[in-house]
Design a protein around this motif. Structure first.
Motif, PDB file in Angstrom:
ATOM      1  N   LEU A 110      43.631  47.361  30.829  1.00  0.00           N
ATOM      2  CA  LEU A 110      44.187  47.043  32.152  1.00  0.00           C
ATOM      3  C   LEU A 110      45.708  47.148  32.154  1.00  0.00           C
ATOM      4  O   LEU A 110      46.309  47.591  33.136  1.00  0.00           O
ATOM      5  CB  LEU A 110      43.760  45.645  32.591  1.00  0.00           C
ATOM      6  CG  LEU A 110      42.312  45.479  33.053  1.00  0.00           C
ATOM      7  CD1 LEU A 110      42.042  44.034  33.411  1.00  0.00           C
ATOM      8  CD2 LEU A 110      42.017  46.379  34.238  1.00  0.00           C
TER       9      LEU A 110
ATOM     10  N   LEU B  30      43.336  40.179  41.532  1.00  0.00           N
ATOM     11  CA  LEU B  30      42.302  41.156  41.214  1.00  0.00           C
ATOM     12  C   LEU B  30      42.198  41.417  39.716  1.00  0.00           C
ATOM     13  O   LEU B  30      41.114  41.693  39.207  1.00  0.00           O
ATOM     14  CB  LEU B  30      42.563  42.472  41.943  1.00  0.00           C
ATOM     15  CG  LEU B  30      42.294  42.480  43.450  1.00  0.00           C
ATOM     16  CD1 LEU B  30      42.608  43.849  44.037  1.00  0.00           C
ATOM     17  CD2 LEU B  30      40.851  42.115  43.737  1.00  0.00           C
ATOM     18  N   LYS B  31      43.320  41.336  39.030  1.00  0.00           N
ATOM     19  CA  LYS B  31      43.318  41.663  37.602  1.00  0.00           C
ATOM     20  C   LYS B  31      42.382  40.743  36.826  1.00  0.00           C
ATOM     21  O   LYS B  31      41.582  41.208  35.990  1.00  0.00           O
ATOM     22  CB  LYS B  31      44.739  41.573  37.030  1.00  0.00           C
ATOM     23  CG  LYS B  31      44.830  42.018  35.581  1.00  0.00           C
ATOM     24  CD  LYS B  31      46.277  42.034  35.103  1.00  0.00           C
ATOM     25  CE  LYS B  31      46.383  42.533  33.671  1.00  0.00           C
ATOM     26  NZ  LYS B  31      47.795  42.595  33.201  1.00  0.00           N
TER      27      LYS B  31
ATOM     28  N   GLU C 228      39.904  38.989  38.020  1.00  0.00           N
ATOM     29  CA  GLU C 228      38.539  39.221  38.480  1.00  0.00           C
ATOM     30  C   GLU C 228      37.951  40.471  37.824  1.00  0.00           C
ATOM     31  O   GLU C 228      36.797  40.465  37.365  1.00  0.00           O
ATOM     32  CB  GLU C 228      38.526  39.371  39.999  1.00  0.00           C
ATOM     33  CG  GLU C 228      37.141  39.562  40.597  1.00  0.00           C
ATOM     34  CD  GLU C 228      37.169  39.692  42.106  1.00  0.00           C
ATOM     35  OE1 GLU C 228      36.213  40.242  42.662  1.00  0.00           O
ATOM     36  OE2 GLU C 228      38.159  39.245  42.730  1.00  0.00           O
ATOM     37  N   ILE C 229      38.745  41.540  37.758  1.00  0.00           N
ATOM     38  CA  ILE C 229      38.290  42.783  37.121  1.00  0.00           C
ATOM     39  C   ILE C 229      38.051  42.560  35.633  1.00  0.00           C
ATOM     40  O   ILE C 229      37.068  43.052  35.067  1.00  0.00           O
ATOM     41  CB  ILE C 229      39.324  43.902  37.340  1.00  0.00           C
ATOM     42  CG1 ILE C 229      39.380  44.284  38.819  1.00  0.00           C
ATOM     43  CG2 ILE C 229      38.997  45.131  36.489  1.00  0.00           C
ATOM     44  CD1 ILE C 229      40.539  45.201  39.172  1.00  0.00           C
TER      45      ILE C 229
ATOM     46  N   HIS D  81      34.749  40.953  35.154  1.00  0.00           N
ATOM     47  CA  HIS D  81      33.649  41.892  35.397  1.00  0.00           C
ATOM     48  C   HIS D  81      33.487  42.864  34.223  1.00  0.00           C
ATOM     49  O   HIS D  81      32.354  43.172  33.814  1.00  0.00           O
ATOM     50  CB  HIS D  81      33.891  42.671  36.688  1.00  0.00           C
ATOM     51  CG  HIS D  81      33.567  41.898  37.928  1.00  0.00           C
ATOM     52  ND1 HIS D  81      32.318  41.378  38.183  1.00  0.00           N
ATOM     53  CD2 HIS D  81      34.333  41.554  38.992  1.00  0.00           C
ATOM     54  CE1 HIS D  81      32.325  40.744  39.346  1.00  0.00           C
ATOM     55  NE2 HIS D  81      33.545  40.832  39.857  1.00  0.00           N
ATOM     56  N   MET D  82      34.605  43.347  33.709  1.00  0.00           N
ATOM     57  CA  MET D  82      34.543  44.292  32.597  1.00  0.00           C
ATOM     58  C   MET D  82      33.961  43.625  31.347  1.00  0.00           C
ATOM     59  O   MET D  82      33.135  44.222  30.638  1.00  0.00           O
ATOM     60  CB  MET D  82      35.933  44.852  32.304  1.00  0.00           C
ATOM     61  CG  MET D  82      36.463  45.782  33.378  1.00  0.00           C
ATOM     62  SD  MET D  82      38.035  46.555  32.911  1.00  0.00           S
ATOM     63  CE  MET D  82      37.480  47.634  31.582  1.00  0.00           C
TER      64      MET D  82
ATOM     65  N   TRP E 258      34.704  51.969  35.270  1.00  0.00           N
ATOM     66  CA  TRP E 258      35.813  51.377  36.001  1.00  0.00           C
ATOM     67  C   TRP E 258      36.970  52.328  36.271  1.00  0.00           C
ATOM     68  O   TRP E 258      37.783  52.068  37.167  1.00  0.00           O
ATOM     69  CB  TRP E 258      36.332  50.149  35.252  1.00  0.00           C
ATOM     70  CG  TRP E 258      35.449  48.964  35.468  1.00  0.00           C
ATOM     71  CD1 TRP E 258      34.391  48.557  34.703  1.00  0.00           C
ATOM     72  CD2 TRP E 258      35.522  48.039  36.566  1.00  0.00           C
ATOM     73  NE1 TRP E 258      33.809  47.434  35.239  1.00  0.00           N
ATOM     74  CE2 TRP E 258      34.487  47.101  36.385  1.00  0.00           C
ATOM     75  CE3 TRP E 258      36.357  47.925  37.671  1.00  0.00           C
ATOM     76  CZ2 TRP E 258      34.265  46.050  37.272  1.00  0.00           C
ATOM     77  CZ3 TRP E 258      36.152  46.883  38.548  1.00  0.00           C
ATOM     78  CH2 TRP E 258      35.118  45.967  38.352  1.00  0.00           C
TER      79      TRP E 258
ATOM     80  N   HIS F 195      37.841  53.351  39.823  1.00  0.00           N
ATOM     81  CA  HIS F 195      38.400  52.316  40.701  1.00  0.00           C
ATOM     82  C   HIS F 195      39.928  52.267  40.650  1.00  0.00           C
ATOM     83  O   HIS F 195      40.550  51.608  41.492  1.00  0.00           O
ATOM     84  CB  HIS F 195      37.842  50.944  40.327  1.00  0.00           C
ATOM     85  CG  HIS F 195      36.369  50.803  40.569  1.00  0.00           C
ATOM     86  ND1 HIS F 195      35.815  50.852  41.827  1.00  0.00           N
ATOM     87  CD2 HIS F 195      35.338  50.629  39.702  1.00  0.00           C
ATOM     88  CE1 HIS F 195      34.511  50.695  41.740  1.00  0.00           C
ATOM     89  NE2 HIS F 195      34.188  50.561  40.460  1.00  0.00           N
TER      90      HIS F 195
ATOM     91  N   ILE G 225      40.588  50.226  44.196  1.00  0.00           N
ATOM     92  CA  ILE G 225      40.005  48.887  44.226  1.00  0.00           C
ATOM     93  C   ILE G 225      40.914  47.911  44.975  1.00  0.00           C
ATOM     94  O   ILE G 225      40.445  47.014  45.679  1.00  0.00           O
ATOM     95  CB  ILE G 225      39.704  48.386  42.795  1.00  0.00           C
ATOM     96  CG1 ILE G 225      38.838  47.117  42.863  1.00  0.00           C
ATOM     97  CG2 ILE G 225      40.993  48.131  41.996  1.00  0.00           C
ATOM     98  CD1 ILE G 225      38.260  46.710  41.535  1.00  0.00           C
TER      99      ILE G 225
ATOM    100  N   ASN H  69      39.974  46.414  48.838  1.00  0.00           N
ATOM    101  CA  ASN H  69      39.976  44.966  49.004  1.00  0.00           C
ATOM    102  C   ASN H  69      40.971  44.544  50.091  1.00  0.00           C
ATOM    103  O   ASN H  69      40.662  43.701  50.942  1.00  0.00           O
ATOM    104  CB  ASN H  69      40.335  44.293  47.680  1.00  0.00           C
ATOM    105  CG  ASN H  69      40.219  42.784  47.732  1.00  0.00           C
ATOM    106  OD1 ASN H  69      39.167  42.244  48.028  1.00  0.00           O
ATOM    107  ND2 ASN H  69      41.326  42.090  47.460  1.00  0.00           N
TER     108      ASN H  69
END
Length: 217
Positions: free
Chosen positions: A15, A25-26, A28-29, A32-33, A58, A61, A79, A83
């Motif tokens: 990231l 978002l970071k 949250e991503i 998810h990852m 990913w 995105h 992404i 959003n």
């Protein structure tokens, strides 16, 4: 299977290489990852295999794109744009309603105390101009990015044109014609300006709340 500290650092490094620094978002991503990688490992993949599969999922995105709601000049990872567009969509129609509805309803509408209303609208317009400039300066000076700060950034062009319009129109100091009837077009643009001020206030407040939520000073 939970990832080790070293494996988590690999995901964070991915990231960081993408230079994706929007804090809301970071994280949250990242979650998810990590979840995707752990699911792959549970299906008997090695960490390296799971990591590559997740990256392939990913990567798309983070391709840069633009949105109809913000204009083609604002390209950011898809992404983020998707959003932000989802959040901003209702407010976009506020813009249109605030601008065009007064034109339809109040054009040539007779008012009893035009001078009083004229001075009131003038005072509100001055306040809006000052407050919009304050929000722009604070957002530019902020070193922390959120989805809301991105939305605010996309409003700079609109705000600049609005400030120019309001500054010019305030010199006339008259929302009415010689007969005392409201100029619907003139009033519509000003009410749109009030709407812009409220919308920017809302997203500036959400930006600050997000920073506080993630405990970043």
């Amino acid at each position: 299977m939970e990832l080790t500290k070293k494996q988590l650092q690999r995901v964070e490094h991915y990231l960081n290489k993408k230079e994706f620094n929007y804090i809301d978002l970071k994280l949250e991503i990242l979650d998810h990852m990590i979840s995707d990688i752990e699911s792959c490992i549970n299906r008997e993949h090695s960490f390296e295999e799971a990591f590559k599969i997740t990256i392939l999922k990913w990567d798309k995105h983070f391709d840069e794109t633009a949105s109809f709601y913000f204009g083609l000049m604002y390209h950011e990872p898809s992404i983020l744009v998707k959003n932000a567009s989802k959040i901003f969509k209702p407010f976009y129609f506020w813009y249109l309603t605030a601008c065009f509805l007064p034109m339809l309803i109040f054009t040539n509408f007779k008012i009893v105390f035009p001078n009083l209303l004229n001075q009131l609208l003038y005072a509100i317009s001055v306040f809006c101009l000052i407050y919009l400039l304050f929000i722009i300066v604070k957002n530019i000076r902020s070193n922390i990015k959120t989805t809301y700060s991105y939305i605010l950034k996309t409003q700079y062009y609109i705000i600049f044109n609005l400030i120019m319009f309001l500054s010019y129109s305030l010199l006339k100091l008259n929302y009415f014609n010689d007969e005392g009837n409201i100029n619907g077009v003139f009033l519509g643009f000003h009410i749109a300006g009030f709407a812009v001020t409220y919308i920017c206030h809302y997203f500036y407040k959400k930006h600050k709340e997000t920073i506080k939520k993630y405990k970043i000073s």
